[in-house]
Design an enzyme around this catalytic site. Structure first.
Site, PDB file in Angstrom:
ATOM      1  N   ASP A 282       0.990  -1.323  -0.174  1.00  0.00           N
ATOM      2  CA  ASP A 282       0.006  -0.010  -0.089  1.00  0.00           C
ATOM      3  C   ASP A 282       1.040   1.280   0.093  1.00  0.00           C
ATOM      4  OD1 ASP A 282      -2.481   0.986   0.413  1.00  0.00           O
ATOM      5  OD2 ASP A 282      -1.969   2.192   2.142  1.00  0.00           O
TER       6      ASP A 282
ATOM      7  N   GLU B 136       1.769   0.506  -4.914  1.00  0.00           N
ATOM      8  CA  GLU B 136       1.285   1.867  -5.449  1.00  0.00           C
ATOM      9  C   GLU B 136       2.235   2.559  -5.350  1.00  0.00           C
ATOM     10  OE1 GLU B 136      -3.438   2.069  -3.921  1.00  0.00           O
ATOM     11  OE2 GLU B 136      -1.902   2.210  -2.384  1.00  0.00           O
TER      12      GLU B 136
END
Ligand code: CA
Length: 648
Positions: A344, A373
């Site tokens: 994340d 990400e």
């Protein structure tokens, strides 16, 4: 207790100095509690504490005062404190207390491998006792797949089973993923749960966070209204209690998670873990109780950096935070046989930490996939000259892929502006970005192995909802057509395809008033759950069959899984067409030649073929490895549809 903005700013400054790192970087692998039947050795890193105490308890519940004993720990090298108890402590709960002057903090071990309810007390655990039968033989069933042969299915543990129509007994639990033979409403032949996912043909299930997170009260009964995606880490190395059948029993959640992973592996599916090292549940994270303010990026005024929008960016550039993250990932890979990690907001973590993770994993098992990400966010680093793991630095990382917002937004329109259309809705503004993405070459990438191609994930509106939001008044049938073009782009591009669970039968997220929900992170089960009963309807089933077919088609043709740019440039070329709403390309090697035609226009499109016969495998709402028809000379492609041909 230390509160936000009340950390010792002199210490905060010191943490960032080379002297501190030199003196206090500890590289042992035994922080936390190391168990054996004869003794347990406790170690805590706390360079500035005056005193450290380890407390043993009978129960894991913070509200029960059943202390067994407290021991003052000994100060040893590099700021580490240790203490050995010569007893079999399997199943005994513990905490640490640090004393700084007149300040006293009691907290859960940051290196806890097991814990009590809600993760307030750690537990000493004999991990051998948590292994399911045959665990030693458990392996990644897709170990031999290359990066770009992976097909990833992103799923929340609860969403799979929480709707009644799932026919799954262990609703909302890890064990729901172990149930074979489940069908819609427990009757008929339409598969649900894990059998459905197997049937779909994906290779990896990527599970939203399942480490111990803070937003669900584990002491309460399952409540369909109390839901969270889980991006709020409390104990990084312990499974989440609310997904287990008994959150009070420290071993139960470990056993059930391992059992689940073993079961997925037996079903031919690899497991990717969603990990959130970029921020913590709150500023009171236990690591900060041992080393006040060390874990987060706090500036000289005591203000927390907030690139994560969660209030407390992790200072991964500090040696002992970096070590903590690396240790944690390697632990999950070793102890739980995890086959991949999705990071994340990895753009907030530094390149060196990610590289160390890659190196460490390569020594454990080949082919553990890593991606994240790589968005570029404002964060206040505690050191100079730190490279962050953002998209443009993907070149500095080995085998670490990044989500491609390029392909996502070019195909369906911007995710934060619901009205903006993409290619599938006839907007050709970003057709060049789309074409680069089809080649696995968004501007920042250096190889198709760098790129995760997707049209939707848990964030933002589901694909089907987005299509209906940006095409006001669109009919159900026409929205399906756009949806099929979208998944065709994902599956017929170079790179690694990822899809959101339920997308394969038009997942939608609506509230009680029928409004689409774009950010469902705390929405109840009825918004988030996968509605299996839809599969009983012909039009949904048809979409599912298309997804299944196009996945099978991708797998059958190596030309969609090329591993480097040179090969792609040699083998993939675009076919000129006068209308930008039509993107056609040829993939060709010495074995076969494939033609893909994506028609996003409202017109029927005719394309002249090279000499010879072609078999059609994908056309309108049908996809798969069966020949639908054979033709030569010219091919006609229906409005808003995809045709794929293979030279005979
Ligand atoms: Ca929890």
């Amino acid at each position: 207790m230390s509160k936000k903005n009340e950390y010792n700013l002199e210490w905060i400054k010191k943490y960032s100095s080379a002297e501190f790192e030199n003196e206090f970087t500890y590289d042992g692998i035994n922080l936390g509690a190391v168990y054996s039947a004869d003794n347990t050795i406790f170690k805590l890193w706390s360079p500035f504490a005056d005193k450290v105490i380890v407390n043993l308890y009978q129960s894991g519940d913070i509200n029960s005062s059943d202390k067994i004993e407290s021991y003052e720990m000994n100060k040893s090298e590099n700021g580490v404190w240790d203490y050995q108890v010569n007893k079999d402590l399997d199943g005994v709960f513990y905490t640490f207390t640090t004393i700084f002057g007149d300040e006293k903090n009691e907290f859960c071990d940051p290196y806890a491998k097991a814990c009590g309810v809600n993760g307030k007390r750690a537990m000493v655990v004999n991990l051998l006792d948590t292994n399911p039968k045959g665990w030693e033989e458990d392996v990644n069933p897709n170990e031999k797949l290359s990066y770009c042969e992976s097909i990833i299915y992103e799923l929340h543990v609860r969403d799979l089973s929480s709707d009644d129509s799932s026919g799954i007994n262990n609703k909302g639990k890890f064990l729901g993923l172990t149930e074979n033979g489940t069908t819609v409403n427990k009757e008929g032949k339409i598969k649900t749960g894990i059998d459905h996912i197997k049937d779909l043909g994906v290779t990896h299930i990527h599970l939203l966070p399942f480490y111990d997170y803070g937003s669900i009260d584990e002491s309460k009964e399952y409540d369909s209204e109390k839901y969270n995606w889980g991006y709020d880490p409390v104990n990084y190395n312990v499974p989440e209690g609310s997904y287990s059948t008994n959150a009070f029993d420290g071993k139960n959640r470990i056993k059930e998670l391992k059992e689940t992973i073993a079961s997925l592996h037996k079903n031919g599916i690899s497991v990717v873990m969603d990990v959130v090292y970029n921020h913590t549940y709150d500023e009171e994270f236990c690591f900060n109780k041992a080393v006040p303010g060390y874990f987060h990026r706090i500036d000289e005024n005591g203000v927390f950096s907030n690139g994560s929008i969660c209030g407390n960016d992790t200072a991964s550039e500090r040696s002992m935070v970096s070590k903590y993250i690396v240790d944690s990932v390697l632990y999950w890979a070793r102890e739980y046989h995890i086959d991949g990690f999705r990071f994340d907001l990895v753009g907030l973590l530094d390149v060196d930490t990610i590289s160390k993770i890659r190196e460490g994993l390569d020594k454990i098992r080949p082919n553990i996939i890593l991606y994240g990400e790589g968005w570029s966010l404002e964060t206040k680093l505690t050191k100079e000259n730190v490279d962050l793991a953002v998209q443009k630095n993907v070149c500095k990382l080995k085998d670490f892929a990044m989500f491609s917002d390029d392909i996502r937004d070019a195909m369906k329109g911007h995710v934060f502006d619901e009205k903006v259309k993409g290619f599938i809705s006839g907007n050709t503004e970003n057709v060049d970005v789309l074409k680069k993405s089809i080649m696995g070459m968004p501007d920042w990438s250096t190889s198709p192995r760098d790129v995760i191609n997707y049209t939707s994930c848990h964030d933002n509106y589901t694909l089907f909802d987005k299509i209906r939001l940006c095409n006001e008044g669109i009919s159900f049938e026409d929205a399906i057509k756009q949806n099929l073009v979208a998944i065709s782009i994902v599956m017929l591009s170079q790179g690694i395809p990822l899809m959101n669970a339920g997308e394969e039968f038009l997942r939608t997220k609506t509230d009680n008033e029928g409004n689409f929900v774009g950010d469902s992170y705390i929405s109840p089960d009825y918004v988030n759950s996968i509605k299996w009963s839809n599969l009983e309807k012909e039009e949904y089933k048809k979409v599912y069959e298309f997804y299944k077919g196009i996945i099978a088609f991708r797998k059958a043709h190596k030309l969609f899984q090329l591993e480097d740019f040179k090969e792609i440039e040699e083998k993939v070329s675009f076919i000129d067409y006068e209308d930008d709403k039509v993107v056609a390309y040829k993939l060709k090697d010495n074995k076969e030649e494939i033609i893909v035609i994506l028609n996003a226009s409202e017109e029927n499109v005719k394309i002249t073929l090279d000499e010879g016969k072609y078999n059609v495998f994908i056309k309108e709402d049908i996809a798969g490895n069966d020949v639908l028809c054979t033709l030569e000379g010219e091919v006609s492609v229906a409005p808003v549809s995809v045709t794929v041909l293979v030279k005979y």
